[in-house]
Design an enzyme around this catalytic site. Structure first.
Site, PDB file in Angstrom:
ATOM      1  N   CYS A   1      49.901 -27.014  34.104  1.00 49.91           N
ATOM      2  CA  CYS A   1      50.430 -25.869  33.346  1.00 49.91           C
ATOM      3  C   CYS A   1      49.385 -25.156  32.500  1.00 49.91           C
ATOM      4  CB  CYS A   1      51.586 -26.323  32.453  1.00 49.91           C
ATOM      5  SG  CYS A   1      51.070 -27.274  30.996  1.00 49.91           S
TER       6      CYS A   1
ATOM      7  N   HIS B   1      50.843 -47.260  19.424  1.00 49.25           N
ATOM      8  CA  HIS B   1      50.066 -46.022  19.296  1.00 49.25           C
ATOM      9  C   HIS B   1      49.582 -45.485  20.627  1.00 49.25           C
ATOM     10  CE1 HIS B   1      49.181 -47.299  14.857  1.00 49.25           C
ATOM     11  NE2 HIS B   1      50.413 -46.869  15.038  1.00 49.25           N
TER      12      HIS B   1
END
Length: 245
Positions: free
Chosen positions: A154, A118
Site C-alpha cells: 500500500c 513488545h
C-alpha cells in the site's frame, strides 16, 4: 542454595524476562549504566511512534539500527537455555518477555509458550494496511539502497513488528500474559527493572493470586518489597542453578 529453587522444583512457574537476560548474549539493555538510552538519550526517539511517523530522519536511522542490530549475531546464553530446560521438563508453563530478540525461541522454547509483550524484531509491520512480513526481506532492500523502505502493498510506513512508546499493545497478548500470571504458583521476574507497564504490573497480578514472587535483577525494583526472594547474583549463574535443582 536459593529458596526459589525449592519453589521452582514444584512446577507451575511463569517467568517474566527483560533486557537483562540478553546482555550476556551481547544485546545491551536500555536503562543500565551502559544502556542504549543511557549512552545516547536521543536514541529514545527511535522507540517513539510519534517521532517515527513524523520524522523521515528517525525512520532512516531506525532502519540502520535494525540492519546492524546485535540480535542477528546473538546466541542464547546460559539463562535462556535454563528456562528452556525448565519448560522441557514441564516446570515452566510460560515465558512472558519484554524482549524482541527471539532468543527464547532459539534456545529451544516452544514458541507457543513465549508471550512477546513488545512484539518481535524478526518481522515487519505496515502502519497503513497492517501487512506483516519477514524482517530479512526488508533489510535486503535497505542494504540495496532504500533508506526508508515503504510497504510494497500500500506504500505505507513500515516498521519492525514491535511496540513503540505511544503505540497500542496487542490486547490478546496482554490477556494471555495476565492469565499466565494468575495461574502460576511461582512468578520469576528476570533481568527487568519492573518500571515499564503493563509488564511490571504482572508481578502484582501474580502476587494477588497467591503466587510466590522471585526477582532476579542486578538493581533494585519497585516490586522488591513484595517479593518472597530477591536475588542480585548474575542471571547467567542463577537460572542454571535454579533449573538444575
Amino acid at each position: 542454595m536459593y529458596d526459589a529453587a525449592e519453589w521452582i522444583a514444584e512446577g507451575s512457574v511463569v517467568a517474566l524476562t527483560g533486557a537483562g537476560i540478553s546482555t550476556d548474549s551481547g544485546i545491551p539493555d536500555f536503562r543500565g549504566p551502559n544502556g542504549v538510552w543511557t549512552r545516547d538519550p536521543e536514541a529514545m526517539k527511535l522507540s517513539s511512534i510519534e517521532h517515527y511517523v513524523a520524522d523521515p530522519d528517525v525512520r532512516r536511522r531506525s532502519w540502520q539500527e535494525r540492519l546492524h542490530h546485535p540480535a542477528w549475531q546473538a546466541r542464547p546464553n546460559a539463562a535462556h537455555l535454563a528456562l528452556a530446560a525448565l519448560a522441557g521438563d514441564g516446570r515452566l508453563t510460560a515465558v512472558v518477555t519484554q524482549n524482541i530478540d527471539g532468543l527464547h525461541q532459539r534456545a529451544g522454547l516452544d514458541p507457543a509458550r513465549v508471550i512477546e509483550l513488545h512484539g518481535t524484531l524478526h518481522e515487519t509491520e505496515c502502519l497503513g494496511c497492517g501487512a506483516r512480513g519477514p524482517m530479512r526481506e526488508t533489510l535486503d532492500r535497505v542494504e540495496a539502497g532504500e533508506a526508508d523502505p515503504a510497504c510494497l502493498g500500500c506504500g505505507g510506513i513500515l516498521k519492525s513488528a514491535t511496540i513503540s512508546f505511544g503505540q497500542q499493545m496487542n490486547m490478546a497478548t496482554l490477556t494471555a500474559a495476565a492469565e499466565a500470571a494468575m495461574r502460576c504458583r511461582t512468578f520469576v521476574a528476570v533481568g527487568t527493572s519492573l518500571t515499564v507497564h503493563p509488564a511490571a504490573g504482572l508481578v502484582g497480578v501474580a502476587a494477588q493470586h497467591g503466587a510466590r514472587i522471585v526477582i532476579v535483577n542486578a538493581g533494585e525494583t519497585p516490586y522488591d518489597p513484595i517479593a518472597d526472594e530477591v536475588i542480585r547474583d548474575p542471571i547467567g549463574e542463577v537460572l542454571p542453578r535454579l533449573a538444575a535443582h
